[in-house]
Design a protein around this motif. Structure first.
Motif, PDB file in Angstrom:
ATOM      1  N   TRP A  10      23.756   7.911 -52.598  1.00 18.18           N
ATOM      2  CA  TRP A  10      24.494   6.656 -52.499  1.00 18.18           C
ATOM      3  C   TRP A  10      23.580   5.552 -52.010  1.00 18.18           C
ATOM      4  CZ3 TRP A  10      29.359   6.170 -54.247  1.00 18.18           C
ATOM      5  CH2 TRP A  10      30.092   7.347 -54.452  1.00 18.18           C
ATOM      6  N   ARG A  11      23.810   4.358 -52.508  1.00 19.43           N
ATOM      7  CA  ARG A  11      23.125   3.170 -51.982  1.00 19.43           C
ATOM      8  C   ARG A  11      23.979   2.647 -50.833  1.00 19.43           C
ATOM      9  NH1 ARG A  11      19.157   0.556 -55.279  1.00 19.43           N
ATOM     10  NH2 ARG A  11      18.764   1.849 -57.099  1.00 19.43           N
ATOM     11  N   ALA A  12      23.296   2.232 -49.780  1.00 21.65           N
ATOM     12  CA  ALA A  12      24.016   1.751 -48.598  1.00 21.65           C
ATOM     13  C   ALA A  12      23.334   0.521 -48.033  1.00 21.65           C
ATOM     14  CB  ALA A  12      24.075   2.853 -47.547  1.00 21.65           C
ATOM     15  N   MET A  25      24.218  -2.848 -44.863  1.00 19.08           N
ATOM     16  CA  MET A  25      24.804  -3.119 -43.554  1.00 19.08           C
ATOM     17  C   MET A  25      26.312  -2.847 -43.532  1.00 19.08           C
ATOM     18  SD  MET A  25      22.408  -3.996 -41.508  1.00 19.08           S
ATOM     19  CE  MET A  25      23.175  -4.909 -40.180  1.00 19.08           C
ATOM     20  N   GLY A  26      26.980  -3.027 -44.658  1.00 14.68           N
ATOM     21  CA  GLY A  26      28.423  -2.804 -44.728  1.00 14.68           C
ATOM     22  C   GLY A  26      28.801  -1.376 -45.062  1.00 14.68           C
ATOM     23  N   GLY A  27      27.818  -0.506 -45.220  1.00 16.92           N
ATOM     24  CA  GLY A  27      28.083   0.897 -45.550  1.00 16.92           C
ATOM     25  C   GLY A  27      27.708   1.218 -46.987  1.00 16.92           C
ATOM     26  N   ILE A  28      28.240   2.301 -47.474  1.00 18.89           N
ATOM     27  CA  ILE A  28      27.964   2.779 -48.832  1.00 18.89           C
ATOM     28  C   ILE A  28      28.663   1.866 -49.829  1.00 18.89           C
ATOM     29  CG2 ILE A  28      28.425   4.667 -50.440  1.00 18.89           C
ATOM     30  CD1 ILE A  28      28.115   6.560 -48.037  1.00 18.89           C
ATOM     31  N   TYR A  29      27.941   1.496 -50.904  1.00 18.42           N
ATOM     32  CA  TYR A  29      28.561   0.597 -51.879  1.00 18.42           C
ATOM     33  C   TYR A  29      28.395   1.030 -53.337  1.00 18.42           C
ATOM     34  CZ  TYR A  29      23.852  -1.401 -52.356  1.00 18.42           C
ATOM     35  OH  TYR A  29      22.519  -1.570 -52.559  1.00 18.42           O
ATOM     36  N   ALA A  30      27.515   1.996 -53.644  1.00 16.71           N
ATOM     37  CA  ALA A  30      27.347   2.409 -55.046  1.00 16.71           C
ATOM     38  C   ALA A  30      26.488   3.661 -55.127  1.00 16.71           C
ATOM     39  CB  ALA A  30      26.686   1.300 -55.857  1.00 16.71           C
ATOM     40  N   LEU A  31      26.637   4.385 -56.220  1.00 19.31           N
ATOM     41  CA  LEU A  31      25.705   5.476 -56.528  1.00 19.31           C
ATOM     42  C   LEU A  31      24.391   4.881 -56.999  1.00 19.31           C
ATOM     43  CD1 LEU A  31      27.768   8.105 -58.561  1.00 19.31           C
ATOM     44  CD2 LEU A  31      26.597   8.483 -56.399  1.00 19.31           C
ATOM     45  N   ASP A  32      23.323   5.626 -56.795  1.00 20.93           N
ATOM     46  CA  ASP A  32      22.019   5.216 -57.300  1.00 20.93           C
ATOM     47  C   ASP A  32      21.915   5.714 -58.751  1.00 20.93           C
ATOM     48  OD1 ASP A  32      19.377   4.809 -57.972  1.00 20.93           O
ATOM     49  OD2 ASP A  32      18.608   5.451 -56.019  1.00 20.93           O
ATOM     50  N   TYR A  33      22.133   4.812 -59.676  1.00 22.78           N
ATOM     51  CA  TYR A  33      22.147   5.211 -61.085  1.00 22.78           C
ATOM     52  C   TYR A  33      20.773   5.565 -61.622  1.00 22.78           C
ATOM     53  CZ  TYR A  33      27.096   4.684 -61.714  1.00 22.78           C
ATOM     54  OH  TYR A  33      28.448   4.883 -61.637  1.00 22.78           O
ATOM     55  N   ASN A  34      19.699   5.187 -60.934  1.00 20.63           N
ATOM     56  CA  ASN A  34      18.372   5.659 -61.329  1.00 20.63           C
ATOM     57  C   ASN A  34      18.323   7.177 -61.229  1.00 20.63           C
ATOM     58  OD1 ASN A  34      17.167   3.075 -61.783  1.00 20.63           O
ATOM     59  ND2 ASN A  34      17.066   2.810 -59.570  1.00 20.63           N
ATOM     60  N   VAL A  35      18.917   7.708 -60.182  1.00 18.72           N
ATOM     61  CA  VAL A  35      18.969   9.156 -59.988  1.00 18.72           C
ATOM     62  C   VAL A  35      19.860   9.793 -61.048  1.00 18.72           C
ATOM     63  CG1 VAL A  35      19.630  10.993 -58.383  1.00 18.72           C
ATOM     64  CG2 VAL A  35      18.526   8.920 -57.526  1.00 18.72           C
ATOM     65  N   ILE A  36      20.964   9.156 -61.359  1.00 17.93           N
ATOM     66  CA  ILE A  36      21.882   9.682 -62.377  1.00 17.93           C
ATOM     67  C   ILE A  36      21.171   9.804 -63.716  1.00 17.93           C
ATOM     68  CG2 ILE A  36      24.006   9.213 -63.679  1.00 17.93           C
ATOM     69  CD1 ILE A  36      24.478  10.003 -60.694  1.00 17.93           C
ATOM     70  N   LEU A  53      34.556   5.753 -53.667  1.00 19.04           N
ATOM     71  CA  LEU A  53      34.405   4.558 -52.829  1.00 19.04           C
ATOM     72  C   LEU A  53      35.741   4.125 -52.232  1.00 19.04           C
ATOM     73  CD1 LEU A  53      31.856   2.532 -54.976  1.00 19.04           C
ATOM     74  CD2 LEU A  53      31.463   3.453 -52.674  1.00 19.04           C
ATOM     75  N   GLU A  54      36.809   4.237 -53.001  1.00 20.36           N
ATOM     76  CA  GLU A  54      38.139   3.890 -52.487  1.00 20.36           C
ATOM     77  C   GLU A  54      38.541   4.811 -51.336  1.00 20.36           C
ATOM     78  OE1 GLU A  54      40.848   3.918 -55.782  1.00 20.36           O
ATOM     79  OE2 GLU A  54      39.905   2.161 -56.707  1.00 20.36           O
ATOM     80  N   VAL A  55      38.278   6.113 -51.496  1.00 26.65           N
ATOM     81  CA  VAL A  55      38.601   7.074 -50.436  1.00 26.65           C
ATOM     82  C   VAL A  55      37.772   6.785 -49.195  1.00 26.65           C
ATOM     83  CG1 VAL A  55      38.437   9.513 -49.769  1.00 26.65           C
ATOM     84  CG2 VAL A  55      39.402   8.891 -51.987  1.00 26.65           C
ATOM     85  N   MET A  56      36.481   6.520 -49.378  1.00 29.42           N
ATOM     86  CA  MET A  56      35.621   6.215 -48.225  1.00 29.42           C
ATOM     87  C   MET A  56      36.083   4.946 -47.514  1.00 29.42           C
ATOM     88  SD  MET A  56      31.792   7.348 -49.366  1.00 29.42           S
ATOM     89  CE  MET A  56      31.813   6.985 -51.116  1.00 29.42           C
ATOM     90  N   GLN A  57      36.499   3.942 -48.276  1.00 28.98           N
ATOM     91  CA  GLN A  57      37.001   2.701 -47.675  1.00 28.98           C
ATOM     92  C   GLN A  57      38.280   2.956 -46.884  1.00 28.98           C
ATOM     93  OE1 GLN A  57      35.626  -0.294 -47.431  1.00 28.98           O
ATOM     94  NE2 GLN A  57      37.388  -1.065 -46.304  1.00 28.98           N
ATOM     95  N   GLU A  58      39.179   3.737 -47.445  1.00 24.61           N
ATOM     96  CA  GLU A  58      40.420   4.074 -46.744  1.00 24.61           C
ATOM     97  C   GLU A  58      40.126   4.789 -45.430  1.00 24.61           C
ATOM     98  OE1 GLU A  58      42.943   6.369 -49.305  1.00 24.61           O
ATOM     99  OE2 GLU A  58      43.049   4.772 -50.802  1.00 24.61           O
TER     100      GLU A  58
END
Length: 88
Positions: free
Chosen positions: A28-30, A32-43, A72-77
């Motif tokens: 995951w890319r993260a 200051m606000g936390g995790i925000y996206a998967l690293d698609y380079n790795v994908i 991401l929705e679950v992590m935000q919740e």
């Protein structure tokens, strides 16, 4: 973080995207606000290593992005729940 509470059934047509998501669930890319996206380079590297043809990749990446959005929705919740419980 993604402990399964009940058995998961994955439709065969979506197995590749699910496997890719699970295999790369630590990428995951993260900020200051936390995790925000998967690293698609790795994908994309994973898809290359698995020998997935370019024609199939777009569909797999679309499916992964749906899994990403749900995670991401679950992590935000969970973050919101933790903050609410801290304020009590």
């Amino acid at each position: 973080m993604f402990q399964e509470k009940e058995p998961l059934v994955c439709y065969p047509d979506h197995e590749l995207a699910y496997r890719c998501f699970i295999d790369n669930s630590s990428q995951w890319r993260a900020g200051m606000g936390g995790i925000y996206a998967l690293d698609y380079n790795v994908i994309y590297s994973w898809l290359d290593a698995e020998g997935i043809k370019k024609r199939e990749r777009n569909q797999v990446v679309r499916e992964i992005s749906l899994l990403e959005r749900g995670a991401l929705e679950v992590m935000q919740e969970r973050r919101e729940q933790q903050e609410r419980s801290r304020k009590k």
